[in-house]
Motif scaffolding. Structure first.
Motif, mmCIF file in Angstrom:
data_model
loop_
_atom_site.group_PDB
_atom_site.id
_atom_site.type_symbol
_atom_site.label_atom_id
_atom_site.label_comp_id
_atom_site.label_asym_id
_atom_site.label_seq_id
_atom_site.Cartn_x
_atom_site.Cartn_y
_atom_site.Cartn_z
ATOM 1 N N ILE A 3 0.914 -1.054 -0.082
ATOM 2 C CA ILE A 3 0.078 -0.037 0.181
ATOM 3 C C ILE A 3 0.909 1.303 -0.231
ATOM 4 C CG2 ILE A 3 -0.236 0.151 2.617
ATOM 5 C CD1 ILE A 3 -3.304 1.054 1.834
ATOM 6 N N VAL A 4 1.799 1.164 0.832
ATOM 7 C CA VAL A 4 3.068 2.408 0.602
ATOM 8 C C VAL A 4 3.335 2.519 -0.872
ATOM 9 C CG1 VAL A 4 5.140 3.270 1.567
ATOM 10 C CG2 VAL A 4 3.425 2.087 3.250
ATOM 11 N N LEU A 5 4.107 1.498 -1.287
ATOM 12 C CA LEU A 5 4.418 1.579 -2.729
ATOM 13 C C LEU A 5 3.442 2.121 -3.733
ATOM 14 C CD1 LEU A 5 6.704 -1.576 -2.815
ATOM 15 C CD2 LEU A 5 7.674 0.750 -2.218
ATOM 16 N N ASP A 6 2.222 1.434 -3.621
ATOM 17 C CA ASP A 6 1.059 1.906 -4.533
ATOM 18 C C ASP A 6 0.743 3.480 -4.156
ATOM 19 O OD1 ASP A 6 0.873 -0.451 -5.445
ATOM 20 O OD2 ASP A 6 -0.611 -1.055 -4.276
ATOM 21 N N PHE A 17 5.675 14.684 -7.797
ATOM 22 C CA PHE A 17 6.227 13.780 -6.788
ATOM 23 C C PHE A 17 7.620 13.159 -7.270
ATOM 24 C CE2 PHE A 17 6.477 10.276 -3.913
ATOM 25 C CZ PHE A 17 6.986 10.990 -2.754
ATOM 26 N N GLN A 18 8.758 13.256 -6.596
ATOM 27 C CA GLN A 18 9.617 12.458 -7.137
ATOM 28 C C GLN A 18 10.332 11.802 -5.941
ATOM 29 O OE1 GLN A 18 12.578 15.131 -9.148
ATOM 30 N NE2 GLN A 18 11.359 15.046 -11.099
ATOM 31 N N LEU A 19 10.529 10.308 -6.260
ATOM 32 C CA LEU A 19 11.066 9.536 -4.900
ATOM 33 C C LEU A 19 12.460 9.118 -5.482
ATOM 34 C CD1 LEU A 19 10.283 8.162 -2.368
ATOM 35 C CD2 LEU A 19 9.431 6.120 -3.564
ATOM 36 N N TYR A 20 13.328 9.361 -4.651
ATOM 37 C CA TYR A 20 14.849 9.231 -4.735
ATOM 38 C C TYR A 20 15.327 7.942 -4.033
ATOM 39 C CZ TYR A 20 14.803 13.678 -7.072
ATOM 40 O OH TYR A 20 14.653 14.809 -7.906
ATOM 41 N N GLY A 21 14.727 7.780 -2.929
ATOM 42 C CA GLY A 21 15.169 6.493 -2.276
ATOM 43 C C GLY A 21 14.232 6.313 -0.884
ATOM 44 N N TYR A 22 14.405 5.304 -0.293
ATOM 45 C CA TYR A 22 13.372 5.010 0.942
ATOM 46 C C TYR A 22 13.747 3.796 1.491
ATOM 47 C CZ TYR A 22 11.239 1.477 -1.998
ATOM 48 O OH TYR A 22 10.931 0.212 -2.768
ATOM 49 N N VAL A 23 13.436 3.475 2.856
ATOM 50 C CA VAL A 23 13.806 2.667 3.524
ATOM 51 C C VAL A 23 12.447 2.101 4.273
ATOM 52 C CG1 VAL A 23 15.105 1.597 5.369
ATOM 53 C CG2 VAL A 23 16.250 2.985 3.867
ATOM 54 N N ILE A 24 11.926 1.218 4.606
ATOM 55 C CA ILE A 24 10.540 1.032 5.020
ATOM 56 C C ILE A 24 11.070 0.005 6.228
ATOM 57 C CG2 ILE A 24 8.332 -0.256 5.048
ATOM 58 C CD1 ILE A 24 8.165 0.374 1.906
ATOM 59 N N GLU A 26 9.949 -1.788 10.267
ATOM 60 C CA GLU A 26 8.709 -2.461 10.858
ATOM 61 C C GLU A 26 7.854 -1.215 11.263
ATOM 62 O OE1 GLU A 26 7.965 -5.051 14.577
ATOM 63 O OE2 GLU A 26 9.703 -5.312 13.711
ATOM 64 N N ASN A 27 8.147 -0.281 12.009
ATOM 65 C CA ASN A 27 6.849 0.758 12.458
ATOM 66 C C ASN A 27 7.263 2.095 11.955
ATOM 67 O OD1 ASN A 27 9.420 1.348 13.693
ATOM 68 N ND2 ASN A 27 8.557 1.689 15.955
ATOM 69 N N HIS A 28 8.121 2.383 10.950
ATOM 70 C CA HIS A 28 8.322 3.661 10.363
ATOM 71 C C HIS A 28 8.916 3.522 8.944
ATOM 72 C CE1 HIS A 28 12.085 3.594 12.225
ATOM 73 N NE2 HIS A 28 12.487 4.602 11.660
ATOM 74 N N LEU A 29 8.966 4.601 8.356
ATOM 75 C CA LEU A 29 9.787 4.869 7.030
ATOM 76 C C LEU A 29 10.512 6.039 7.028
ATOM 77 C CD1 LEU A 29 7.984 6.730 4.892
ATOM 78 C CD2 LEU A 29 6.708 4.620 4.875
ATOM 79 N N HIS A 30 11.500 6.109 6.115
ATOM 80 C CA HIS A 30 12.340 7.209 5.734
ATOM 81 C C HIS A 30 12.311 7.245 4.164
ATOM 82 C CE1 HIS A 30 14.397 7.569 9.727
ATOM 83 N NE2 HIS A 30 14.229 6.231 9.639
ATOM 84 N N LEU A 31 12.231 8.423 3.702
ATOM 85 C CA LEU A 31 12.196 8.726 2.343
ATOM 86 C C LEU A 31 12.995 9.838 1.813
ATOM 87 C CD1 LEU A 31 9.790 10.848 1.064
ATOM 88 C CD2 LEU A 31 8.460 8.874 2.213
ATOM 89 N N ILE A 32 13.566 10.077 0.737
ATOM 90 C CA ILE A 32 13.987 11.164 0.139
ATOM 91 C C ILE A 32 13.266 11.246 -1.110
ATOM 92 C CG2 ILE A 32 16.131 12.272 -1.059
ATOM 93 C CD1 ILE A 32 17.908 10.147 0.828
ATOM 94 N N ALA A 33 12.800 12.420 -0.964
ATOM 95 C CA ALA A 33 11.634 12.753 -2.051
ATOM 96 C C ALA A 33 11.667 14.388 -2.396
ATOM 97 C CB ALA A 33 10.498 12.399 -1.581
ATOM 98 N N ALA A 34 11.363 14.740 -3.560
ATOM 99 C CA ALA A 34 11.108 16.186 -4.033
ATOM 100 C C ALA A 34 9.848 16.391 -4.534
ATOM 101 C CB ALA A 34 12.248 16.613 -4.828
ATOM 102 N N SER A 35 9.306 17.543 -4.520
ATOM 103 C CA SER A 35 7.962 17.857 -5.085
ATOM 104 C C SER A 35 7.903 19.561 -4.892
ATOM 105 C CB SER A 35 6.585 17.175 -4.359
ATOM 106 O OG SER A 35 5.437 17.737 -4.748
#
Length: 56
Positions: A3-6, A17-24, A26-35
């Motif tokens: 669901i996160v990826l979708d 929205f541009q997604l450059y990188g992410y880490v998912i 167990e209980n949170h996520l980190h992302l590098i994005a621009a918009s």
């Protein structure tokens, strides 16, 4: 996790929205994005946000 990826795919198709990188984790996520309006896009990502109801 799908669901996160979708949701990110939707944002990439629906806005600039541009997604450059992410880490998912167990209980949170980190992302590098621009918009041009990253705050709005992140609120649209949250299903509990009032902006979601306003989106077509």
């Amino acid at each position: 996790m799908n669901i996160v990826l979708d949701s990110w795919r939707f944002l990439q198709r629906d806005s600039e929205f541009q997604l450059y990188g992410y880490v998912i984790l167990e209980n949170h996520l980190h992302l590098i994005a621009a918009s041009p309006d990253l705050s709005r896009d992140m609120q649209r990502f949250n299903p509990d946000c009032p902006l979601e109801a306003e989106s077509p």
